[in-house]
Design a protein around this motif. Structure first.
Motif, PDB file in Angstrom:
ATOM      1  N   ARG A   1       0.826  -1.164   0.148  1.00  0.00           N
ATOM      2  CA  ARG A   1      -0.046  -0.001   0.126  1.00  0.00           C
ATOM      3  C   ARG A   1       0.953   1.260   0.065  1.00  0.00           C
ATOM      4  O   ARG A   1       1.778   1.500   0.941  1.00  0.00           O
ATOM      5  CB  ARG A   1      -0.828   0.186   1.177  1.00  0.00           C
ATOM      6  N   GLN A   2       0.640   2.160  -0.882  1.00  0.00           N
ATOM      7  CA  GLN A   2       1.000   3.464  -1.012  1.00  0.00           C
ATOM      8  C   GLN A   2       0.609   4.473  -0.095  1.00  0.00           C
ATOM      9  O   GLN A   2      -0.710   4.315   0.097  1.00  0.00           O
ATOM     10  CB  GLN A   2       1.316   4.137  -2.379  1.00  0.00           C
ATOM     11  N   GLN A   3       1.131   5.362   0.527  1.00  0.00           N
ATOM     12  CA  GLN A   3       0.616   6.284   1.753  1.00  0.00           C
ATOM     13  C   GLN A   3      -0.271   7.281   0.663  1.00  0.00           C
ATOM     14  O   GLN A   3      -1.247   7.836   1.215  1.00  0.00           O
ATOM     15  CB  GLN A   3       1.445   6.863   2.511  1.00  0.00           C
ATOM     16  N   HIS A   4       0.376   7.558  -0.310  1.00  0.00           N
ATOM     17  CA  HIS A   4      -0.582   8.646  -1.295  1.00  0.00           C
ATOM     18  C   HIS A   4      -0.633   8.040  -2.684  1.00  0.00           C
ATOM     19  O   HIS A   4       0.458   7.750  -3.234  1.00  0.00           O
ATOM     20  CB  HIS A   4       0.256   9.957  -1.032  1.00  0.00           C
ATOM     21  N   ILE A   5      -1.921   8.000  -3.254  1.00  0.00           N
ATOM     22  CA  ILE A   5      -2.111   7.933  -4.576  1.00  0.00           C
ATOM     23  C   ILE A   5      -3.109   8.813  -5.019  1.00  0.00           C
ATOM     24  O   ILE A   5      -4.054   9.085  -4.446  1.00  0.00           O
ATOM     25  CB  ILE A   5      -2.170   6.382  -4.802  1.00  0.00           C
TER      26      ILE A   5
END
Length: 233
Positions: A77-81
């Motif tokens: 999981r990326q923290q921001h997308i």
């Protein structure tokens, strides 16, 4: 800086802001999705009217539980997308907020199902970030109109392209044709009705956008290896 006690999801809807991601502040704009897990540091700075609280520009939720733990671990999981703002995602988020406010006896159970639906829709939206928005628009149009006959011209017009260009782009990015994509959606709709309603097969075929029962019968057997009658049992 305090760390989060639970998972945090936040989606920017309007306006601008800044969030701490990987030890640095990044700009947020409509479509910015933040996903943080327990124990991670989190800080948010809002701009303009948002900073005063006079203008709601985001949806957020805190959550925890065994299902979320499993969902989180399915992929990195990326923290921001940045995702395309989808009415279905926003509707799910609003419904969860509503259930939290009214707190009826079944609100907790309903919210658990809504949260699962939201997570799966977010997965889809994240996967679609690699494809052009035009392709996403075409898919959404097909999904929303699959239960009624429509033409390739209708799909192309919806995204402002010629038919030949729309057909070419869709196949290039989706690995299938517009016609096949629509057919698969219609067949999936038919399967759900066959499982959960007593409707006659002829009526199901009509309700799911098939022009005739023989065509539905042939397409169904080709995909599932059984006739509709045998599949229904």
């Amino acid at each position: 800086m305090p760390s989060l006690p639970s998972y945090l999801f936040r989606l920017q809807i309007e306006g601008q802001g800044h969030a701490l991601v990987n030890d640095a502040f990044i700009d947020l704009s409509p479509g910015s999705l933040l996903l943080f897990q327990p124990g991670e540091p989190y800080e948010l700075l809002l701009d303009g009217a948002e900073a005063t609280g006079s203008d709601s520009a985001d949806y957020y939720l805190y959550c925890s539980g065994a299902w979320i733990d499993l969902w989180w671990k399915k992929t990195k999981r990326q923290q921001h997308i940045h995702i395309n703002l989808d009415d279905r995602i926003i509707t799910l988020w609003r419904q969860m907020a509503f259930e939290t406010r009214i707190m009826t006896p079944d609100s907790h159970e309903l919210n658990s199902y809504l949260l699962q639906a939201l997570c799966l829709c977010l997965d889809r939206a994240i996967a679609e970030t690699d494809e052009p928005f035009t392709i996403t628009q075409m898919k959404r149009y097909i999904e929303e109109h699959a239960s009624a006959p429509f033409k390739l011209e209708d799909v192309a017009k919806h995204v402002g392209l010629s038919v030949s260009r729309a057909v070419h782009l869709f196949r290039e990015w989706s690995g299938t044709t517009i016609v096949r994509y629509a057919l698969d959606i219609r067949l999936s709709m038919a399967v759900e009705r066959m499982k959960h309603t007593p409707l006659k097969l002829e009526q199901i075929a009509l309700d799911c956008g098939f022009n005739s029962y023989p065509y539905f019968h042939r397409a169904f057997k080709e995909k599932y290896g059984l006739t509709p009658n045998l599949y229904r049992g």
